[in-house]
Design a protein around this motif. Sequence first.
Motif, short mmCIF file in Angstrom:
data_model
loop_
_atom_site.label_atom_id
_atom_site.label_comp_id
_atom_site.label_asym_id
_atom_site.label_seq_id
_atom_site.Cartn_x
_atom_site.Cartn_y
_atom_site.Cartn_z
N HIS A 153 0.82 -1.22 0.00
CA HIS A 153 0.00 0.00 0.00
C HIS A 153 0.85 1.26 0.00
O HIS A 153 0.32 2.37 -0.01
N SER A 154 2.15 1.12 0.01
CA SER A 154 3.05 2.27 0.03
C SER A 154 2.94 3.05 -1.27
O SER A 154 2.76 2.48 -2.34
N ALA A 155 3.10 4.36 -1.15
CA ALA A 155 3.04 5.23 -2.33
C ALA A 155 4.37 5.21 -3.07
O ALA A 155 5.42 4.93 -2.50
N ALA A 156 4.32 5.53 -4.33
CA ALA A 156 5.52 5.55 -5.17
C ALA A 156 6.51 6.62 -4.72
O ALA A 156 7.69 6.55 -5.05
N MET A 157 6.06 7.61 -3.98
CA MET A 157 6.92 8.70 -3.53
C MET A 157 7.75 8.33 -2.30
O MET A 157 8.41 9.16 -1.72
N GLY A 158 7.69 7.07 -1.87
CA GLY A 158 8.48 6.64 -0.73
C GLY A 158 7.85 6.95 0.61
O GLY A 158 8.53 7.04 1.62
N ASN A 159 6.55 7.11 0.63
CA ASN A 159 5.83 7.41 1.87
C ASN A 159 5.54 6.13 2.64
O ASN A 159 4.40 5.69 2.73
N CYS A 160 6.58 5.54 3.17
CA CYS A 160 6.35 4.28 3.85
C CYS A 160 7.48 3.97 4.82
O CYS A 160 8.51 4.62 4.84
N VAL A 161 7.25 2.98 5.62
CA VAL A 161 8.27 2.42 6.48
C VAL A 161 8.55 1.00 6.02
O VAL A 161 7.74 0.40 5.33
N GLU A 162 9.71 0.50 6.38
CA GLU A 162 10.08 -0.86 6.06
C GLU A 162 10.39 -1.58 7.36
O GLU A 162 10.89 -0.97 8.31
N LEU A 163 10.08 -2.87 7.40
CA LEU A 163 10.31 -3.67 8.59
C LEU A 163 11.17 -4.88 8.25
O LEU A 163 11.11 -5.37 7.12
N ALA A 164 11.93 -5.34 9.23
CA ALA A 164 12.76 -6.53 9.06
C ALA A 164 12.79 -7.30 10.37
O ALA A 164 12.91 -6.70 11.45
N VAL A 165 12.68 -8.62 10.28
CA VAL A 165 12.82 -9.47 11.46
C VAL A 165 14.30 -9.71 11.69
O VAL A 165 15.03 -10.09 10.77
N LEU A 166 14.76 -9.49 12.92
CA LEU A 166 16.16 -9.69 13.28
C LEU A 166 16.38 -11.10 13.81
O LEU A 166 15.42 -11.82 14.12
#
Length: 78
Positions: free
Chosen positions: A23-36
Amino acid sequence: MDSAVNGVPATSLRGVRWVKSRHSAAMGNCVELAVLADGSVAVRNSRHPEGPALIYTQAEVVAFLAGAKDGEFDTLVV
C-alpha cells in the motif's frame, strides 16, 4: 547481530530482508520492517534507508498491529 538497540544505523543490520507494504506510495511514503535474528523487529524510514532503525519486540509489534486493525490510530491521519 544477536540483538540491536533503538536508533541503530539501519545499514548495520546486515543480512536482513526489509519488507515494505504494498500500500506504500511511489513517492516513498512508507516504512520498512525486518525481522532480526533474535526475533525482534526493526523499523526504518524507506526514504532514509541508511538512517536509524527502531527496534521492537515481537510483543510490541503484535500489540501495535492489533491496535491498528482495531482503528485505534485512525485519528492520527486526516
